[in-house]
Design an enzyme around this catalytic site. Structure first.
Site, PDB file in Angstrom:
ATOM      1  N   GLU A 145      15.142  44.961  35.913  1.00 18.56           N
ATOM      2  CA  GLU A 145      14.127  45.193  36.944  1.00 18.56           C
ATOM      3  C   GLU A 145      13.686  43.839  37.486  1.00 18.56           C
ATOM      4  O   GLU A 145      13.284  42.961  36.730  1.00 18.56           O
ATOM      5  CB  GLU A 145      12.940  45.980  36.357  1.00 18.56           C
ATOM      6  CG  GLU A 145      11.727  46.061  37.257  1.00 18.56           C
ATOM      7  CD  GLU A 145      11.988  46.646  38.657  1.00 18.56           C
ATOM      8  OE1 GLU A 145      12.686  47.661  38.769  1.00 18.56           O
ATOM      9  OE2 GLU A 145      11.481  46.052  39.626  1.00 18.56           O
ATOM     10  N   CYS A 242      16.366  58.289  47.067  1.00 19.30           N
ATOM     11  CA  CYS A 242      15.643  59.557  47.177  1.00 19.30           C
ATOM     12  C   CYS A 242      15.226  59.738  48.631  1.00 19.30           C
ATOM     13  O   CYS A 242      14.091  60.044  48.939  1.00 19.30           O
ATOM     14  CB  CYS A 242      14.448  59.592  46.227  1.00 19.30           C
ATOM     15  SG  CYS A 242      13.239  58.326  46.548  1.00 19.30           S
TER      16      CYS A 242
HETATM   17  N1  SAM Z   1      15.780  53.744  38.644  1.00 17.04           N
HETATM   18  C1  SAM Z   1      14.356  53.921  38.487  1.00 17.04           C
HETATM   19  C2  SAM Z   1      14.091  55.137  37.653  1.00 17.04           C
HETATM   20  O1  SAM Z   1      14.931  56.034  37.607  1.00 17.04           O
HETATM   21  O2  SAM Z   1      13.036  55.195  36.989  1.00 17.04           O
HETATM   22  C3  SAM Z   1      13.659  53.963  39.818  1.00 17.04           C
HETATM   23  C4  SAM Z   1      13.990  52.769  40.676  1.00 17.04           C
HETATM   24  S1  SAM Z   1      13.125  52.648  42.184  1.00 17.04           S
HETATM   25  C5  SAM Z   1      13.902  53.839  43.153  1.00 17.04           C
HETATM   26  C6  SAM Z   1      13.761  51.156  42.815  1.00 17.04           C
HETATM   27  C7  SAM Z   1      13.482  49.913  42.009  1.00 17.04           C
HETATM   28  O3  SAM Z   1      14.084  48.801  42.708  1.00 17.04           O
HETATM   29  C8  SAM Z   1      12.025  49.580  41.849  1.00 17.04           C
HETATM   30  O4  SAM Z   1      11.720  49.433  40.478  1.00 17.04           O
HETATM   31  C9  SAM Z   1      11.855  48.254  42.570  1.00 17.04           C
HETATM   32  O5  SAM Z   1      10.964  47.367  41.930  1.00 17.04           O
HETATM   33  C10 SAM Z   1      13.250  47.672  42.554  1.00 17.04           C
HETATM   34  N2  SAM Z   1      13.508  46.736  43.681  1.00 17.04           N
HETATM   35  C11 SAM Z   1      12.754  46.498  44.783  1.00 17.04           C
HETATM   36  N3  SAM Z   1      13.315  45.551  45.550  1.00 17.04           N
HETATM   37  C12 SAM Z   1      14.461  45.178  44.942  1.00 17.04           C
HETATM   38  C13 SAM Z   1      15.472  44.216  45.245  1.00 17.04           C
HETATM   39  N4  SAM Z   1      15.428  43.482  46.334  1.00 17.04           N
HETATM   40  N5  SAM Z   1      16.478  44.088  44.361  1.00 17.04           N
HETATM   41  C14 SAM Z   1      16.543  44.856  43.243  1.00 17.04           C
HETATM   42  N6  SAM Z   1      15.617  45.766  42.920  1.00 17.04           N
HETATM   43  C15 SAM Z   1      14.590  45.939  43.752  1.00 17.04           C
END
Ligand code: SAM
Length: 457
Positions: A145, A242
């Protein structure tokens, strides 16, 4: 449910799309389904003689399984998870049903017996806990993360889930270029415009804009391009969002398959396929009980050019050879034990070198399983060991009633029969944490930062 207007451009787009249409808009104004996914390695150990299965599940007499995930089930209404001790001991995870499509996809892939899987955008840990259950202690899960505060929540959830082969790190996707051709599969559950959140989080409707969809699509491209070299030739990239728009979903998948040496994998998802979907699969809220989810898979060509991993250098980890004090608490077969700043860790012996490479190249947040802290010749057992049903080997246990278990989770101490010294506290036979009994009372060793803070009558 209150009907808040949809953003006008979103509404027009959906109405003009024969795949989405009015039916989707209608379903987005309905109540969200509630679902949980069980932890198979803990569920089988629950003592069902007094209180069968978790409270929330039993009380609702639910028998409404999620067809694409064998550990998933719907609940009739949202319980207060905080007041169910089994929630705190990692017996189940509250997860949206659409996200559980990942289980069906993983089962379809041709992975080796001990695959190394990266969950790149992992907090708070829903997909990671699903992957950990899929691996069932085989292989290695690296759960990453990028946002530091969120990586702590990820750590907490994976400690509670209790597997031995999980490393949590806190890195930017481009840092993975330091570990080329390492993973058999990479899951990119990408940050997205969240159209699937429009019913659970009604305010998400205010935050939506076409500009944000464009920004998200561009960021998703960057994330996948940054991590791509870290995938082995022949490996799989599982991409999910999503959201419902093509830009962030199919358009991106086609863009990746053109830009990268990769083929789109045909998913065995007939109920979710229509002519509009040219790649991947959707769980649509107007068709199945879900908030909405998109998933697709790319396979990297097996003859991609070879890239070399860096060498593991001499490190600050010290291998522990005398396992006497450790074996009082933990199984030892199949693991090597190391100390790092007086903390003892169990690493699966198959992956010691790989994990050392992560310690050298990345920012570690959770280093497989923390067994405890070395205090001279003694070990002060860690909460992570209590949560790990595959490693724990400790027979001095005290079973609590529900009322006592909630007091324990609040960090309280109360009169309790038991032998002096460390005791494993259980509820329905599942470990909740440690206490140190000192005769008439005990020291509560449940982690302070995870205590229940709400008032319980
Ligand atoms: N996979 C998680 C779950 O099932 O509980 C949910 C993930 S959520 C859809 C997307 C995640 O991507 C967030 O935790 C966010 O902090 C992270 N994120 C945001 N910007 C990002 C970036 N530039 N590179 C990688 N991860 C990022």
């Amino acid at each position: 449910m209150t009907e808040k207007p949809f953003p006008i451009n979103f509404e027009n787009r959906v109405k003009n799309d024969s795949f989405l249409g009015e039916e989707l808009l209608k379903s987005l104004n309905e109540i969200s389904p509630i679902s949980i996914r069980f932890n198979p390695s803990k569920k089988k150990q629950i003592d069902t003689s007094n209180n069968p299965t978790p409270d929330c599940y039993r009380d609702q007499q639910s028998s409404n399984p999620i067809l694409w995930c064998e550990n998933g089930t719907y609940l009739n209404e949202r319980p207060n998870f905080t007041l169910d001790p089994l929630y705190h001991s990692g017996v189940y995870y509250s997860q949206e049903a659409g996200s559980m499509m990942l289980a069906k996809v993983l089962n379809q892939l041709d992975l080796d017996n001990n695959p190394k899987i990266l969950d790149l955008c992992a907090a708070p840990g829903g997909k990671s806990s699903l992957i950990a259950s899929f691996l069932n202690e085989k292989g290695l899960l690296v759960s990453n993360e990028v946002i530091h505060a969120r990586s702590k929540i990820l750590k907490e959830n994976l400690i509670k889930w209790g597997n031995s082969n999980t490393v949590v790190i806190n890195n930017d996707p481009k840092d993975f270029q330091r570990i080329p051709h390492f993973f058999d599969a990479i899951v990119v559950d990408a940050p997205c415009s969240g159209e699937g959140m429009f019913r659970k989080d009604i305010d998400a409707r205010n935050e939506w804009s076409e500009e944000n969809v464009n920004l998200c699509a561009a960021r998703q491209k960057r994330i996948v391009m940054d991590v791509w070299d870290s995938l082995k030739p022949g490996g799989y990239l599982i991409y999910s969002t999503c959201t419902f728009n093509e830009q962030e979903n199919e358009d991106n998948i086609f863009w990746f398959s053109n830009e990268l040496d990769a083929e789109i994998v045909d998913l065995d998802f007939s109920p979710f396929k229509t002519d509009r979907i040219k790649a991947g699969a959707y769980a649509m809220p107007n068709l199945v009980e879900t908030e909405g989810f998109y998933i697709a898979v790319l396979q990297k060509s097996s003859d991609s050019k070879m890239l070399k991993l860096p060498k593991v250098k001499q490190q600050s980890l010290t291998r522990i050879k005398d396992l006497k004090s450790i074996s009082q608490f933990s199984k030892t077969a199949g693991f090597e034990f190391f100390s790092w700043n007086n903390i003892v860790f169990a690493l699966p012996e198959l992956f010691v070198n790989e994990i050392k490479l992560f310690q050298q190249e990345m920012r570690i947040v959770k280093f497989c399983t923390e067994i405890g802290t070395l205090m001279r010749d003694e070990i002060l057992p860690d909460h992570a060991l209590a949560m790990n049903s595959n490693l724990i080997n400790f027979n001095q246990k005290i079973e609590l009633t529900k009322e006592e278990a909630l007091k324990y989770l609040k960090g309280e101490t109360f009169p309790l029969e038991g032998k002096k010294g460390y005791n494993l506290i259980t509820y329905q036979n599942i470990p909740l944490g440690w206490i140190k009994h000192i005769g008439s009372r005990f020291n509560n060793l449940f982690p302070k930062e995870w205590r229940i803070r709400m008032k319980i009558d």
